[in-house]
Design an enzyme around this catalytic site. Structure first.
Site, PDB file in Angstrom:
ATOM      1  N   LYS A   1     -10.346 -81.114  17.661  1.00 18.48           N
ATOM      2  CA  LYS A   1      -9.595 -82.163  18.366  1.00 18.48           C
ATOM      3  C   LYS A   1      -8.313 -81.602  18.971  1.00 18.48           C
ATOM      4  O   LYS A   1      -8.015 -81.835  20.140  1.00 18.48           O
ATOM      5  CB  LYS A   1      -9.246 -83.285  17.377  1.00 18.48           C
ATOM      6  CG  LYS A   1      -8.203 -84.259  17.898  1.00 18.48           C
ATOM      7  CD  LYS A   1      -7.890 -85.362  16.894  1.00 18.48           C
ATOM      8  CE  LYS A   1      -6.790 -85.039  15.907  1.00 18.48           C
ATOM      9  NZ  LYS A   1      -5.432 -85.111  16.456  1.00 18.48           N
ATOM     10  N   ASN A   2      -7.557 -80.871  18.158  1.00 17.97           N
ATOM     11  CA  ASN A   2      -6.241 -80.409  18.627  1.00 17.97           C
ATOM     12  C   ASN A   2      -6.334 -79.280  19.651  1.00 17.97           C
ATOM     13  O   ASN A   2      -5.336 -78.923  20.268  1.00 17.97           O
ATOM     14  CB  ASN A   2      -5.364 -79.978  17.450  1.00 17.97           C
ATOM     15  CG  ASN A   2      -4.831 -81.184  16.690  1.00 17.97           C
ATOM     16  OD1 ASN A   2      -5.020 -82.323  17.103  1.00 17.97           O
ATOM     17  ND2 ASN A   2      -4.155 -80.920  15.576  1.00 17.97           N
TER      18      ASN A   2
ATOM     19  N   CYS B   1       6.360 -91.669  13.950  1.00 18.87           N
ATOM     20  CA  CYS B   1       5.053 -92.040  13.417  1.00 18.87           C
ATOM     21  C   CYS B   1       5.110 -91.988  11.907  1.00 18.87           C
ATOM     22  O   CYS B   1       6.147 -91.652  11.338  1.00 18.87           O
ATOM     23  CB  CYS B   1       3.942 -91.166  13.976  1.00 18.87           C
ATOM     24  SG  CYS B   1       3.897 -89.518  13.306  1.00 18.87           S
TER      25      CYS B   1
ATOM     26  N   ARG C   1       9.416 -86.953  14.408  1.00 22.42           N
ATOM     27  CA  ARG C   1       8.691 -86.151  15.399  1.00 22.42           C
ATOM     28  C   ARG C   1       9.272 -86.224  16.809  1.00 22.42           C
ATOM     29  O   ARG C   1       8.635 -86.731  17.742  1.00 22.42           O
ATOM     30  CB  ARG C   1       7.209 -86.539  15.413  1.00 22.42           C
ATOM     31  CG  ARG C   1       6.558 -86.340  14.075  1.00 22.42           C
ATOM     32  CD  ARG C   1       5.091 -86.586  14.109  1.00 22.42           C
ATOM     33  NE  ARG C   1       4.336 -85.496  14.732  1.00 22.42           N
ATOM     34  CZ  ARG C   1       3.017 -85.467  14.782  1.00 22.42           C
ATOM     35  NH1 ARG C   1       2.312 -86.441  14.288  1.00 22.42           N
ATOM     36  NH2 ARG C   1       2.392 -84.453  15.339  1.00 22.42           N
TER      37      ARG C   1
ATOM     38  N   ASP D   1      -1.819 -80.010   8.181  1.00 22.66           N
ATOM     39  CA  ASP D   1      -2.923 -80.951   8.379  1.00 22.66           C
ATOM     40  C   ASP D   1      -3.976 -80.865   7.265  1.00 22.66           C
ATOM     41  O   ASP D   1      -4.940 -81.641   7.277  1.00 22.66           O
ATOM     42  CB  ASP D   1      -3.590 -80.716   9.748  1.00 22.66           C
ATOM     43  CG  ASP D   1      -2.722 -81.240  10.892  1.00 22.66           C
ATOM     44  OD1 ASP D   1      -1.712 -81.913  10.621  1.00 22.66           O
ATOM     45  OD2 ASP D   1      -3.053 -80.959  12.064  1.00 22.66           O
TER      46      ASP D   1
ATOM     47  N   ARG E   1     -10.007 -91.390  14.595  1.00 25.45           N
ATOM     48  CA  ARG E   1      -9.218 -90.647  15.575  1.00 25.45           C
ATOM     49  C   ARG E   1      -9.533 -89.160  15.487  1.00 25.45           C
ATOM     50  O   ARG E   1      -9.442 -88.449  16.477  1.00 25.45           O
ATOM     51  CB  ARG E   1      -7.714 -90.839  15.305  1.00 25.45           C
ATOM     52  CG  ARG E   1      -7.189 -92.207  15.659  1.00 25.45           C
ATOM     53  CD  ARG E   1      -5.684 -92.204  15.556  1.00 25.45           C
ATOM     54  NE  ARG E   1      -5.170 -90.960  16.106  1.00 25.45           N
ATOM     55  CZ  ARG E   1      -4.105 -90.309  15.640  1.00 25.45           C
ATOM     56  NH1 ARG E   1      -3.409 -90.793  14.649  1.00 25.45           N
ATOM     57  NH2 ARG E   1      -3.723 -89.188  16.188  1.00 25.45           N
TER      58      ARG E   1
END
Ligand code: UD1
Length: 429
Positions: free
Chosen positions: A22-23, A125, A130, A314, A406
């Protein structure tokens, strides 16, 4: 809202195909803004965040096609064709950016291609404030005039950007990506010092090179980018998701299972493999990916999150879930985000013994977690609760699973195929 029902206690065995990262895919999609020539991406994961980025790019004028499937190790990832023939809007609106902070990666490419960009400031968030100050400062150093107005970052460089030396005071992944993309179309040479070295940054750099950019030092913390007047069409295959790989490795470990993660790359997970080995979990390369199982008992180990090649933030929540059932104690220190222990109270509700002091959590292993209704707060916290549920006695109901969608492709299907008792409970309309 959908939820996930998990009945724990089944060791996971079998194979799981790892999806595209994803990233990596998100900034790669944004890179399509840099050229009118078109960019074809294969191995694109099927995720809510990818759909959000597709919507965002669509409203900038990028035409988007999903063109069949691409076979990667027998797994079908999607091929996405993006063409930014003409940029029709330089504004990334609040409604889309608030859904996904990573939308900020359109700022650099839009500014470089159009001389102007207006991107909604992402808010805070669940895991911290951030800020994006480092992105903005670096763009100013490249010659942009930036004002913050009505919640938007409005950047202008009517005469184009000009290469210079950027020194990041701290490692920023999307910051490095934004500046690398902007510098690819700037005049002259840009050096990025203290650049992020994450595999996703490397993947983007390789794609930019395929599009005609000149980048030296790829994979190091010093990047030298020589700007070009124009970039051209290219095809690029998205790297496998190292965070998904690490998550499933921990699923194998926490359930005392034995899994092969097809497409998983050990080279992207060296620090994780080292820590898992210390904890008693082996991760061996196979011809197709990685095999993960417990080598002997599971032991508590100390972990500190760091920028790549260190242990990824993560995977911190997932590692904590694993340590909850290890023998002995473990200290997990989070150095990247200030508020990334939101999973702790939920894990405690499942019987975990965790105390938090500032940025460190002390986990004392318990023999058994117990199922409970729990609430997800962010993507990685959600999946850590799913892992805990897989190991717990009894039933866990995980609420607010839109976070999972997500970033994890067909999570419940992939786990169920390895023997997990897990199902999505759809809320009646
Ligand atoms: C990326 C990842 C995210 C991961 C994170 C750290 C994507 C889409 N997301 O997020 O999954 O958890 O890297 O590996 O790739 N910071 C500032 N000012 C800035 C930018 C960052 O203070 O302008 C701080 C952040 O608040 C944070 C740290 O720097 O404390 C690292 O953040 P950064 O690497 O920028 O994270 P993201 O790129 O947002």
């Amino acid at each position: 809202m959908d939820s996930m029902r998990i009945k724990g206690g089944k060791p996971l065995t079998g194979k799981i195909h790892i999806s595209g990262a994803k990233n990596a895919a998100l900034p790669l999609m944004a890179a399509s803004l840099l050229t009118d020539g078109g960019l074809t991406l294969s191995n694109v994961p099927h995720l809510a965040d990818i759909a959000t980025m597709a919507n965002l790019l669509g409203q900038h004028g990028v035409s988007l096609g999903l063109n069949g499937d691409h076979k990667n190790n027998g797994h079908t990832g999607r091929v996405m064709e993006l063409k930014a023939e003409k940029i029709t809007s330089i504004t990334a609106p609040y409604e889309l950016v608030r859904k996904m902070r990573a939308s900020i990666v359109v700022l650099g490419p839009l500014l470089a291609r159009c001389g102007e960009a207006k991107v909604s400031l992402p808010g805070g968030c669940a895991i911290g404030t951030r800020p994006v100050d480092l992105h903005i400062k670096a763009l100013e150093q490249l010659g942009a005039e930036v004002v913050l107005e009505n919640g938007y970052i409005h950047a202008r460089a009517p005469k184009g950007l000009k290469g210079t030396q950027i020194v990041f005071p701290m490692v920023t992944v999307t910051g490095t990506e934004n500046i690398m993309m902007a510098a690819a179309l700037a005049k002259g040479e840009t050096t990025i010092v203290n650049a992020a070295r994450e595999p996703e940054v490397v993947d983007l750099a390789n794609c930019l090179v395929a599009m005609g950019a000149e980048i030296e030092g790829i994979g190091s913390d010093k990047l030298r980018i020589t700007g070009k007047d124009k970039l051209h069409a290219a095809h690029h295959d998205v790297i496998p998701d190292r965070i998904e790989t690490g998550t499933f490795a921990m699923a194998a470990a926490i359930t005392n299972g034995d899994m092969e993660l097809i497409g998983g790359k050990l080279a992207h997970l060296n620090s994780v493999a080292r820590i898992l080995a210390e904890a008693g979990v082996s991760m061996e390369e196979t011809p197709q990916g990685l095999r993960v199982r417990r080598a002997n008992g599971l032991h508590g180990v100390d972990v500190m999150t760091e920028p790549y090649p260190g242990f990824p933030t993560d995977l911190q929540a997932q590692m904590m879930a694993l340590m909850c059932v290890a023998q002995g104690a473990s200290m997990i220190t989070e150095t990247i985000f200030e508020n990334r222990f939101m999973h702790v109270p939920e894990l405690r509700r499942m019987g975990a013994n965790i105390t938090v002091h500032n940025a460190s959590a002390m986990i004392r292993g318990v023999p058994q977690l117990t199922g409970a209704p729990v609430m997800a707060t962010d993507l990685r916290a959600s999946v850590s609760l799913a892992l805990a549920g897989l190991a717990a006695q009894g039933e866990t109901i995980l609420n607010r699973i839109y976070h999972l969608d997500r970033g994890y492709e067909r999570l419940e299907e992939k786990l169920a195929a390895c023997g997990a008792d897990i199902e999505r409970v759809r809320e009646a309309a």
